[in-house]
Enzyme design. Structure first.
Site, PDB file in Angstrom:
ATOM      1  N   CYS A 130      52.855  77.463  73.835  1.00 30.10           N
ATOM      2  CA  CYS A 130      52.143  76.472  73.050  1.00 30.10           C
ATOM      3  C   CYS A 130      51.209  77.224  72.113  1.00 30.10           C
ATOM      4  CB  CYS A 130      51.387  75.490  73.948  1.00 30.10           C
ATOM      5  SG  CYS A 130      50.251  76.265  75.114  1.00 30.10           S
ATOM      6  N   HIS A 182      42.590 102.865  82.298  1.00 21.78           N
ATOM      7  CA  HIS A 182      43.906 102.851  81.648  1.00 21.78           C
ATOM      8  C   HIS A 182      44.174 104.253  81.112  1.00 21.78           C
ATOM      9  CE1 HIS A 182      47.220 101.798  78.968  1.00 21.78           C
ATOM     10  NE2 HIS A 182      47.273 100.615  79.558  1.00 21.78           N
TER      11      HIS A 182
END
Length: 621
Positions: free
Chosen positions: A26, A541
């Site tokens: 959406c 990370h």
């Protein structure tokens, strides 16, 4: 944002290709219908760069924000033919409640219709605006042709519904389209209008254009017929025999039985809606506007789409959901701009301004997840603004003539030549919702970051370690520290995930920067998360795009649930091999940014004994 990386991690953590039964998006969310919801790793999904939130109900909804289309495209590339060939009938499915199955079907059928209906509707409303202002002659052929173009999605709504229903049921789309198309053939409509019989039975005179439910019932019936004849048909003639028999049986049944039932049901829905609105319309609009923050946050506002599509097709207007949405959307915007005005935190200010602009134009998820739901006072301000604006909108009887998210750019959806004051009421409702929410948030919305000094102000007063609860963040690596804004990845450099540090490692070892607990290790081992004893949530990370290594060259030295001390070795990685194809820069981000301020030290060459950050809790006033 690295769309490929985000897409790969999202798909992996919803259970992989084989677990995806249906996939769509959406305005801000990836929406997965899964074979087994228990395979979803919600915590890992939430920690993926680019993912703002995850909601599990009928569907698995991964909130991305304004870049959802780009991530969706990358997920589709990964799904590829596997998505097209996936047969849920051949796989063991998680047992679902009948209500969940029905809601999933309804949302899957109606949600894809919105862009076409909204596009056509906005075109018609813009043309009407041009006509009212005298810029275009409504009797001219140019106007009439363009107006018919705008009307096409609703006129051919049965065909659009046939496509979405067939896709949801995984049956032959073109044959389903043909079956429904037979109902609106011009010659068929003319014959029925004059009084027609089929097998000596009278065909009820119904115009099936603009209708929804006759098409849904027709395709549902066709799906069963297709499956039946696919089983019993000899394979050499299946290519024509199954479609032929399916059409031969489905269309007559639709003309005699299913079409009239669907038409009558649609008329009944419209009658109920008008009755309710006539009795308690204004209070219903106000209450719905006030609770929409919770509905949008959980994704349950999508359950209103079938109602809105049905009402729009039956009445040509909508009187409840879209008017209430106008009050809610603009209230979200007003509250965000108030937060941006009050707060001293630069990141929150930037987030609030961006989210406020999005909400002003009808997209509220960034406001909800980035600002509103993080503070109950701001949420309360949104509800107050939406409720007060909703009262005026309800009492004035505001009507929407286009199915699109209400906002500043789509105000033409409220233009009507029969109701000239309708657009004026929409503008007044917009102003009321914005101002009430703005003033409420300005006076009441003391969020966790508004009244604290910024890290720069703290530094000016010489504060380093004297703040209550402040903790040190040691270097997790040996190497050269660079500014986080210089990292060649927008997700990290823009600090949308949170503030932190970046280091170009010289040795392939990652250490714990504080005492805490390991909360998450990615399956590809290139990233992990921990929570410090003081409550700060840290995401490590290692390298950029290193998810593509699929765990190669990474060796975790801890496991999820381990308690660690400052300086403990968390991860080993082959730095030389990683450098061959990837940027090895490693980041450490404080992801619960709403709860902590971060002050980064000015050090270039770092090692585990160095303090790189001071992390301070932001206390709510």
């Amino acid at each position: 944002m690295d769309y490929k990386q985000t897409a790969a991690l999202v798909l992996e953590n919803v259970g992989g290709n084989e677990n995806v039964s249906h996939f769509e998006h959406c305005s801000t969310r990836l929406r997965f219908t899964l074979n087994d919801n228990s395979k979803v790793n919600v915590e890992k999904l939430k920690s993926i760069p680019g993912v703002m939130a995850v909601k599990m109900n009928v569907q698995c909804q991964v909130v991305i924000g304004n870049e959802v289309v780009e991530v969706y495209d990358e997920v589709m590339k990964l799904l590829g033919k596997n998505m097209e060939s996936t047969s849920t009938a051949s796989k063991p499915k998680q047992k679902q409640k009948i209500g969940s199955v029905i809601l999933d079907f309804i949302v899957g059928v109606f949600q894809p219709l919105v862009p076409a209906i909204a596009g056509g509707g906005i075109l018609k409303s813009v043309l009407l605006l041009l006509s009212v202002t005298g810029l275009m002659d409504s009797t001219g052929q140019t106007y009439q042709i363009l107006n018919m173009i705008g009307d096409a999605p609703l006129y051919f709504l049965p065909l659009l519904v046939a496509v979405t229903t067939a896709n949801k049921l995984k049956v032959n789309t073109l044959v389903a389209l043909s079956a429904v198309g037979a109902l609106i053939l011009p010659n068929m409509a003319a014959m029925i209008g004059e009084g027609a019989q089929l097998f000596s039975f009278n065909i009820e005179n119904i115009a099936y254009t603009y209708q929804v439910f006759p098409a849904i019932l027709t395709v549902l019936f066709y799906a069963q017929i297709e499956k039946l004849f696919t089983k019993i048909s000899p394979k050499p003639i299946r290519i024509f025999f199954v479609p032929m028999m399916s059409l031969l049986i489905t269309v007559p049944i639709a003309l005699l039985v299913l079409g009239p039932i669907g038409f009558t049901f649609g008329q009944g829905v419209s009658a109920v809606i008008l009755f309710i609105f006539d009795k308690v319309g204004w209070i219903a609009v106000a209450l719905l506007a006030a609770v929409l923050p919770f509905m949008v946050a959980t994704g349950m506002h999508k359950a209103m789409v079938p109602y809105a599509v049905t009402t729009m097709s039956e009445l040509g207007k909508e009187l409840l959901y879209l008017p209430a949405s106008l009050a809610h959307n603009i209230a979200e915007s007003g509250a965000c701009f108030a937060v941006a005005l009050r707060t001293k935190d630069k990141i929150l200010k930037s987030t609030a301004i961006s989210a406020g602009i999005s909400a002003l134009f009808g997209i509220t998820e960034p406001a909800l997840y980035g600002v509103t739901v993080q503070n109950k006072r701001v949420l309360g301000s949104v509800m107050i603004g939406a409720f007060v604006g909703g009262i005026y909108i309800g009492i004035s009887g505001l009507q929407s003539f286009v199915l699109v998210g209400p906002g500043l750019a789509s105000l033409s959806m409220f233009i009507s030549d029969e109701l000239p004051k309708n657009i004026i009421n929409a503008i007044i409702g917009l102003v009321i919702s914005f101002l009430v929410a703005f003033v409420s948030a300005l006076l009441l919305g003391k969020d966790k970051q508004m009244d604290k000094k910024t890290p720069e102000e703290q530094q000016e007063t010489g504060i380093k370690k004297s703040l209550k609860g402040e903790s040190e963040f040691k270097s997790p690596l040996i190497g050269q520290m660079i500014d986080l804004s210089d990292v060649n990845d927008d997700v990290f450099s823009s600090k949308v995930m949170g503030d932190g540090i970046a280091v170009i490692p010289s040795i392939g070892e990652l250490y714990a920067p504080a005492d805490g607990k390991i909360e998450m290790i990615f399956e590809t081992n290139h990233a992990l998360g921990m929570t410090t004893d003081k409550g700060a949530q840290i995401l490590f990370h290692v390298g950029l795009d290193t998810v593509e290594l699929a765990g190669k060259y990474f060796e975790p030295q801890v496991k999820v649930g381990d308690e660690v001390k400052t300086g403990d070795l968390l991860l080993k990685f082959d730095l030389d091999r990683i450098r061959e194809k990837f940027d090895p820069v490693t980041v450490a981000i404080i992801t619960n940014k709403e709860a902590y301020s971060v002050k980064v030290a000015d050090i270039k060459q770092v090692e585990p004994k160095d303090t790189l950050m001071y992390i301070s809790p932001l206390l709510e006033n």
